[in-house]
Design a protein around this motif. Structure first.
Motif, short mmCIF file in Angstrom:
data_model
loop_
_atom_site.label_atom_id
_atom_site.label_comp_id
_atom_site.label_asym_id
_atom_site.label_seq_id
_atom_site.Cartn_x
_atom_site.Cartn_y
_atom_site.Cartn_z
N LEU A 77 0.76 -1.28 0.05
CA LEU A 77 -0.09 -0.16 -0.03
C LEU A 77 0.88 1.17 -0.10
O LEU A 77 1.86 1.44 0.96
CB LEU A 77 -0.84 -0.11 1.30
N GLU A 78 0.53 2.11 -0.99
CA GLU A 78 1.43 3.22 -1.04
C GLU A 78 0.62 4.26 -0.69
O GLU A 78 -0.72 4.59 -1.00
CB GLU A 78 1.94 3.57 -2.39
N PHE A 79 0.91 5.51 0.08
CA PHE A 79 0.32 6.70 0.35
C PHE A 79 0.64 7.64 -0.70
O PHE A 79 1.76 8.07 -0.63
CB PHE A 79 0.81 7.20 1.72
N ILE A 129 -0.44 9.67 8.84
CA ILE A 129 0.02 10.33 7.44
C ILE A 129 -0.18 11.81 7.77
O ILE A 129 -0.88 12.23 8.82
CB ILE A 129 -0.91 9.76 6.42
N ALA A 130 0.43 12.51 7.06
CA ALA A 130 0.46 13.95 7.24
C ALA A 130 0.68 14.64 5.88
O ALA A 130 1.38 13.92 5.02
CB ALA A 130 1.47 14.61 8.26
N ALA A 142 5.01 10.76 11.14
CA ALA A 142 3.90 10.40 10.39
C ALA A 142 4.63 10.24 8.90
O ALA A 142 5.37 11.03 8.34
CB ALA A 142 2.94 11.61 10.26
N SER A 143 3.97 9.31 7.94
CA SER A 143 4.22 9.27 6.61
C SER A 143 3.79 10.43 5.67
O SER A 143 2.47 10.89 5.91
CB SER A 143 3.75 8.08 6.01
N THR A 144 4.49 10.75 4.85
CA THR A 144 4.05 11.95 3.70
C THR A 144 4.09 11.32 2.51
O THR A 144 4.83 10.49 2.15
CB THR A 144 4.90 13.05 3.99
N PRO A 145 3.19 12.07 1.32
CA PRO A 145 3.26 11.63 0.08
C PRO A 145 4.86 11.86 -0.30
O PRO A 145 5.30 12.95 -0.11
CB PRO A 145 2.29 12.34 -0.67
N GLY A 174 -5.23 10.00 -0.61
CA GLY A 174 -5.33 8.90 -1.82
C GLY A 174 -4.20 8.03 -1.70
O GLY A 174 -3.19 8.28 -1.16
N PHE A 175 -4.51 6.52 -2.02
CA PHE A 175 -3.49 5.51 -1.61
C PHE A 175 -3.67 4.64 -2.97
O PHE A 175 -4.76 4.50 -3.65
CB PHE A 175 -3.88 4.57 -0.53
#
Length: 208
Positions: A77-79, A129-130, A142-145, A174-175
């Protein structure tokens, strides 16, 4: 809502086109279903057999919802993107992932208890996520795009959820779900998906 569904279909077409950039011979993503537990949330999961574009679009908080899916190969799964419309850059959103086998649910996202107040089945531990550029709070972890948030997922049934307690109260996340990911998509593919997410946001802005 009709406008959102039309633009989601356009995003689906973009996602299908991106399939040409990924490895061939993949298994399948099947049994996709969605649900909303809290707030004004639109959940979309569309794409090809080896890749789905998942969108969580909300206009109030608290909000929680989920997507259930089955993968037949090795998944990831990708952010992909995060568009925020309330001007908030200093907060985080929680994401959850559950593996479901034989009636037993195992939570794979355990970085923080941020999602403990969310409604079932999303409530519990989660990862964060952020938006790019956010600061303060828990944003340091947090993970960022654009980043992979879950990798090496084994074949089976999963529930992928999202929770936001207060802010951002108006956003789209979106993922990309991959099955049997053999190669990383070319950058042009990621731009297509980001454009699709932007189209959804633009349509929502026009409708409001």
């Amino acid at each position: 809502m009709k406008v959102l569904k039309k633009t989601a279909a356009l995003t689906c077409a973009l996602a299908l086109g991106l399939g040409a950039f990924t490895a061939t011979g993949a298994q399948a993503i099947t049994a996709v279903s969605t649900g909303v537990e809290q707030g004004e949330l639109y959940v979309s999961a569309r794409g090809s057999q080896d890749m789905h574009f998942i969108t969580f679009d909300w206009t109030s908080a608290p909000v929680s919802g989920w997507v259930e899916f089955t993968i037949e190969g090795t998944g990831a799964l990708e952010f992909d993107a995060f568009d925020v419309y309330d001007g908030v850059l200093s907060d985080v959103t929680g994401i959850t992932l559950d593996y479901i086998s034989g009636g037993v649910t195992t939570r794979l996202s355990n970085d923080t208890s941020f999602c403990s107040a969310a409604a079932a089945p999303v409530g519990g531990n989660c990862n964060l996520i952020a938006q790019e550029g956010a600061s303060g709070g828990h944003t340091g972890s947090a993970s960022t795009p654009v980043s992979m948030v879950f990798t090496d997922l084994v074949a089976g049934d999963y529930r992928f959820g999202i929770y936001d307690s207060s802010s951002p109260s108006n956003a789209i996340a979106g993922f990309i779900l991959y099955d049997n990911l053999g190669t990383v998509p070319l950058p042009a593919g990621g731009l297509l998906l980001l454009s699709g997410l932007g189209l959804i946001g633009a349509a929502r802005r026009r409708k409001s």
